[in-house]
Design a protein around this motif. Structure first.
Motif, short mmCIF file in Angstrom:
data_model
loop_
_atom_site.label_atom_id
_atom_site.label_comp_id
_atom_site.label_asym_id
_atom_site.label_seq_id
_atom_site.Cartn_x
_atom_site.Cartn_y
_atom_site.Cartn_z
N SER A 97 0.87 -1.28 -0.09
CA SER A 97 0.00 0.00 -0.04
C SER A 97 0.70 1.25 -0.11
O SER A 97 0.56 2.32 -0.87
CB SER A 97 -0.79 0.16 1.27
N ALA A 98 1.92 1.24 0.85
CA ALA A 98 2.86 2.54 0.94
C ALA A 98 3.47 2.56 -0.43
O ALA A 98 3.65 3.91 -0.88
CB ALA A 98 3.80 2.21 2.12
N ASN A 101 0.88 4.22 -2.62
CA ASN A 101 0.73 5.63 -2.52
C ASN A 101 1.88 6.44 -2.88
O ASN A 101 1.81 7.63 -3.68
CB ASN A 101 0.48 5.84 -1.02
N ASP A 124 -6.43 -14.88 -1.68
CA ASP A 124 -6.14 -14.00 -0.81
C ASP A 124 -4.98 -12.91 -1.47
O ASP A 124 -5.17 -11.49 -1.22
CB ASP A 124 -5.29 -14.34 0.53
N SER A 127 -6.84 -10.80 -3.87
CA SER A 127 -7.84 -9.79 -3.11
C SER A 127 -7.12 -8.50 -2.34
O SER A 127 -7.81 -7.40 -2.50
CB SER A 127 -8.48 -10.60 -1.86
N THR A 128 -6.13 -8.89 -1.78
CA THR A 128 -5.31 -7.84 -1.15
C THR A 128 -4.82 -6.73 -2.08
O THR A 128 -4.80 -5.40 -1.94
CB THR A 128 -4.12 -8.34 -0.26
N ARG A 130 -5.94 -5.92 -5.05
CA ARG A 130 -7.15 -5.24 -5.64
C ARG A 130 -7.51 -4.23 -4.46
O ARG A 130 -7.87 -3.14 -4.87
CB ARG A 130 -8.32 -5.95 -5.83
N GLU A 131 -7.60 -4.67 -3.27
CA GLU A 131 -8.07 -3.50 -2.06
C GLU A 131 -7.04 -2.51 -2.05
O GLU A 131 -7.58 -1.42 -1.91
CB GLU A 131 -7.91 -4.55 -0.94
N ASN A 132 -5.78 -3.01 -2.23
CA ASN A 132 -5.02 -1.93 -1.87
C ASN A 132 -4.83 -0.79 -3.21
O ASN A 132 -4.63 0.23 -2.94
CB ASN A 132 -3.43 -2.43 -1.91
N ILE A 134 -7.49 -0.11 -5.13
CA ILE A 134 -8.70 0.95 -5.04
C ILE A 134 -8.60 1.84 -4.03
O ILE A 134 -8.94 3.22 -4.17
CB ILE A 134 -10.06 -0.08 -4.97
N SER A 135 -7.94 1.40 -2.75
CA SER A 135 -7.81 2.38 -1.86
C SER A 135 -6.57 3.49 -2.26
O SER A 135 -6.73 4.71 -2.04
CB SER A 135 -7.14 1.58 -0.58
N SER A 139 -7.03 7.59 -2.64
CA SER A 139 -6.48 8.60 -2.09
C SER A 139 -5.96 9.75 -2.98
O SER A 139 -6.22 10.95 -2.67
CB SER A 139 -5.11 7.98 -1.42
N LYS A 142 -8.77 11.82 -3.99
CA LYS A 142 -9.08 12.81 -2.79
C LYS A 142 -8.02 14.14 -3.03
O LYS A 142 -8.38 15.33 -2.89
CB LYS A 142 -8.82 12.08 -1.38
N ALA B 13 -0.91 3.07 5.90
CA ALA B 13 -0.80 3.46 4.23
C ALA B 13 -2.01 3.32 3.62
O ALA B 13 -2.29 3.88 2.55
CB ALA B 13 0.29 2.44 3.61
N LYS B 14 -3.20 2.83 4.23
CA LYS B 14 -4.16 2.28 3.68
C LYS B 14 -5.36 2.81 4.34
O LYS B 14 -5.58 2.57 5.71
CB LYS B 14 -4.24 0.85 3.40
N SER B 16 -8.89 3.04 3.38
CA SER B 16 -10.27 2.47 3.17
C SER B 16 -10.51 1.16 3.06
O SER B 16 -9.19 0.16 2.58
CB SER B 16 -10.64 3.05 1.79
N ILE B 18 -12.75 -2.09 1.37
CA ILE B 18 -13.57 -2.21 0.34
C ILE B 18 -14.33 -3.46 0.35
O ILE B 18 -15.51 -3.59 0.16
CB ILE B 18 -12.62 -1.83 -0.99
N ILE B 22 -11.93 -8.77 2.50
CA ILE B 22 -11.12 -8.10 3.52
C ILE B 22 -11.57 -8.52 4.83
O ILE B 22 -10.87 -8.58 5.98
CB ILE B 22 -10.72 -6.61 3.52
#
Lengths: 304, 118
Positions: A97-98, A101, A124, A127-128, A130-132, A134-135, A139, A142, B13-14, B16, B18, B22
């Motif tokens: 994630s970091a 970003n 898993d 999924s992780t 994809r989740e990261n 979209i998150s 950001s 925003k 770092a995260k 949200s 979704i 998760i």
């Protein structure tokens, strides 16, 4: 077969969608073994065409057809294509994630996000990832849009619900996401697509409904009819998203699958049966989201 | 049952959460736990409806089966509101729906005209 991509598109919401239908009609009429999409004279490409062509190209590849994209490196558009990572999408593989970003920080000062082809598998690791992704995209939006409060919540909600729909239902190898912000026009265009089984087949496979046409399947989807077992608390994605966008934010909502489409804005809504030649097996959603904060808009009124 | 197990739901770092997967992954972390649970939502700005719905279902199921309590801590207003919304729609079957006209055009020019008008 060569498809020459139109050199310019207006800001009209429906023009690029009409164009995608025409591309499909041309391809479906011939059923070619190979297709070249020629962007060599393209100057301004709508995000709906970018995602539409990406979805169609990937759909053709899954059918075993050869696909080629042609660019003219002597004009400015290819640098835009490079910046948005068209057609392959930004490669987030292996990033935390970091790291995402940090890499996407370059886009904070831009008016678009990179084209994203997100994984849809429920294992898993994917999924992780994809989740990261979209998150991280949330950001960046925003920061680009400099929004807070209800409107920002709504944009997160729309992107999350509609990308979740791809993951939960499409059985597409990848989902596609792209967004372009138009600061001088005070709106952003978001397009989400897949090249999976389509809405009608999703209902048929679920055994929860038996639509006899693509129009009927789209009607079930916009009503919020779930294809899952836990029917009462699922199936909200499309029904709440379209109401939130059109009634709450006064935007535009478009949904296309098979040979049917649905359109809604503040004044009208309709399901349209398209010519059979415009058939597309997957699903495509196009959103025009006003970005002027609207104090009358209550996000929670539309989340049911 | 007086011990409390604390779960931080996301790193800094995260911001949200979704997907349903998760939520499932979070509850996998507490399988077999004999203590009460705290899920700490520090740094989370947004949770999707899908995440909230799955989280709510798993929370109820866990509390019933394990006879223990799950506490949500450091959640912002958005997270609290979304969890509240899904708690109210678990048994809702009647949704308002305004009928939508189904239209067919006899030629592609008429379809183009419609699309250019939207």
């Amino acid at each position: 077969m060569k498809i020459k991509i139109q050199n310019r598109f207006s800001y009209n919401f429906g023009e690029p969608l009409n164009y995608v239908f025409n591309v499909l009609i041309q391809i479906n009429a011939v059923n070619p073994t190979a297709v070249s999409f020629d962007f060599s004279e393209s100057k301004f490409i709508s995000p709906f065409v970018i995602v539409g062509i990406t979805a169609v190209a990937n759909s053709l590849k899954t059918q075993g057809k050869r696909v080629e994209l042609i660019f003219n490196k002597s004009i400015p558009v290819p640098s835009y294509f490079n910046a948005i990572h068209f057609p392959g999408g930004y490669n987030f593989e292996g990033m935390t994630s970091a790291e995402m970003n940090s890499k996407l920080e370059d886009y904070t000062s831009k008016t678009f996000i990179p084209l994203v082809l997100f994984p849809t598998s429920l294992i898993d690791r994917e999924s992780t990832l994809r989740e990261n992704i979209i998150s991280a995209i949330g950001s960046i939006l925003k920061k680009q849009l400099k929004l807070t409060g209800n409107l920002l919540q709504a944009i997160y909600y729309l992107i999350d619900e509609l990308t979740n729909n791809v993951t939960d239902h499409s059985e597409s190898e990848k989902g596609i996401l792209f967004a372009q912000f138009y600061p001088s026009k005070n709106y952003m265009d978001v397009c989400i697509a897949d090249f999976g089984r389509g809405i009608k087949q999703t209902y048929l496979d679920s055994g929860k409904a038996n639509p006899t046409s693509h129009e009927e399947a789209i009607e079930l989807a916009i009503k919020g009819r779930s294809t899952k077992n836990q029917t009462v608390s699922r199936g909200f994605g499309i029904s709440t998203s379209r109401r939130m966008l059109t009634e709450g934010l006064r935007g535009k909502f478009f949904l296309f699958s098979g040979n049917a489409m649905f359109y809604q804005n503040t004044e009208k809504q309709a399901i349209i049966e398209l010519p059979e030649g415009a058939h597309f097996k997957g699903c495509m959603v196009a959103l025009r989201i006003p970005t002027i904060p609207n104090t009358a808009f209550d996000f929670y009124k539309y989340t049911e | 049952m007086s011990l409390i197990k604390k779960i931080i739901v996301s790193d800094s770092a995260k911001n949200s959460l979704i997907s349903r997967e998760i939520a499932v992954a979070l509850f996998k972390k507490i399988i077999g736990s004999e203590s009460n649970i705290e899920f700490d939502f520090t740094n989370i700005e947004f949770i999707s409806r899908s995440f909230a719905d799955q989280f709510y279902k798993l929370k109820i199921e866990y509390e019933q089966n394990q006879n223990s309590k799950i506490q949500i801590v450091n959640a912002n207003e958005n997270v609290i509101n979304m969890l509240d919304i899904v708690s109210q729609t678990q048994n809702s079957t009647n949704r308002e729906f305004q009928p939508v006209p189904i239209i067919k055009f006899s030629n592609s020019e008429m379809l183009s005209d419609y699309l250019f008008s939207i």
